[in-house]
Design a protein around this motif. Structure first.
Motif, PDB file in Angstrom:
ATOM      1  N   GLU A 170       0.835  -1.206   0.000  1.00 13.76           N
ATOM      2  CA  GLU A 170       0.000   0.000   0.000  1.00 13.76           C
ATOM      3  C   GLU A 170       0.867   1.253   0.000  1.00 13.76           C
ATOM      4  N   GLU A 171       1.881   1.268   0.886  1.00 16.89           N
ATOM      5  CA  GLU A 171       2.789   2.414   0.946  1.00 16.89           C
ATOM      6  C   GLU A 171       3.605   2.542  -0.339  1.00 16.89           C
ATOM      7  N   GLU A 172       3.906   1.419  -0.965  1.00 13.60           N
ATOM      8  CA  GLU A 172       4.703   1.477  -2.192  1.00 13.60           C
ATOM      9  C   GLU A 172       3.914   2.053  -3.361  1.00 13.60           C
ATOM     10  N   LEU A 173       2.606   1.945  -3.322  1.00 15.38           N
ATOM     11  CA  LEU A 173       1.807   2.619  -4.349  1.00 15.38           C
ATOM     12  C   LEU A 173       1.911   4.130  -4.199  1.00 15.38           C
ATOM     13  N   ASP A 174       1.966   4.599  -2.944  1.00  9.88           N
ATOM     14  CA  ASP A 174       2.198   6.029  -2.714  1.00  9.88           C
ATOM     15  C   ASP A 174       3.554   6.440  -3.272  1.00  9.88           C
ATOM     16  N   ALA A 175       4.560   5.592  -3.034  1.00  5.52           N
ATOM     17  CA  ALA A 175       5.908   5.885  -3.532  1.00  5.52           C
ATOM     18  C   ALA A 175       5.931   5.908  -5.054  1.00  5.52           C
TER      19      ALA A 175
END
Length: 219
Positions: A170-175
């Protein structure tokens, strides 16, 4: 003989009301019903009709009700298509739960998300929802590829592969959204973006060269 007598007494099937049809052909419903006009309504096999109708590809649930003297009411709830999956038997339409609907007429659903890999249909819903909430990623996504039934790769429309970690994607989609919008990463000569490391981004260039950038210093 008794059935004919009852039918002649005004209890012959003459009216059929069907609600909920969208993708299921009316002719398929009538064929599965197993009755024809003029049959005695008392002979209608309601349970058998429901079982046959429930086996039609697009039918999620069905209710068949007898209304005297001469009417059957059929209410159908159809399945909702969620994605296309490249299965071992070919491309099929799947529900959000991962259940296969049908492999027929898939071209009509070409705008649905594309899934690849074993276990992809059952695991895709949360990822697809999350990607659609990221405008830049969503605009470039071509397919979702399940890897060893553990994690995902995103395949972008220009062939760039984005490797997501098994946990914390999920956080990597933000990245990734940040890399696309702020760093313009897709304007560069990359073929692969590896987001699995907690400390660095790893990139593979078209010439085969590999680069890494410490997180927070990508601009």
């Amino acid at each position: 003989g008794i059935s004919r007598t009852v039918a002649h007494a005004g209890f012959a099937l003459t009216d059929l009301h069907i609600k909920g049809l969208g993708r299921t052909p009316r002719a398929s419903v009538i064929a599965a019903l197993g009755m024809k006009p003029g049959d005695s309504i008392f002979d209608a096999d309601i349970q058998g009709a429901q079982q046959r109708l429930s086996r039609l590809p697009w039918v999620a649930s069905v209710e068949v009700m007898r209304r005297y003297p001469n009417t059957l009411h059929i209410t159908i709830v159809e399945k909702r298509p969620f994605a296309l999956w490249q299965s071992p038997q070919g491309v099929v339409i799947v529900e959000r739960s991962g259940n296969v609907i049908t492999g027929e007429d898939v071209e009509r659903f070409r705008r649905l998300p594309k899934l690849v890999g074993a276990g992809a249909p059952e695991a895709a819903a949360d990822l697809v929802d999350a990607v659609q909430a990221h405008r830049a990623v969503s605009a470039r996504i071509a397919a979702y590829a399940r890897q060893s039934e553990r994690r995902w790769n995103l395949i972008l429309d220009d062939g760039v592969i984005v490797k997501l970690p098994e946990a914390g994607w999920e956080e990597e989609l933000d990245a990734l959204e940040h890399l696309i919008i702020d760093a313009g990463i897709l304007e560069r000569d990359v073929t692969e973006i590896d987001l699995r490391s907690p400390s660095h981004y790893f990139f593979l260039l078209r010439g085969g060269e590999k680069k890494e950038i410490q997180r927070g210093k990508e601009t």
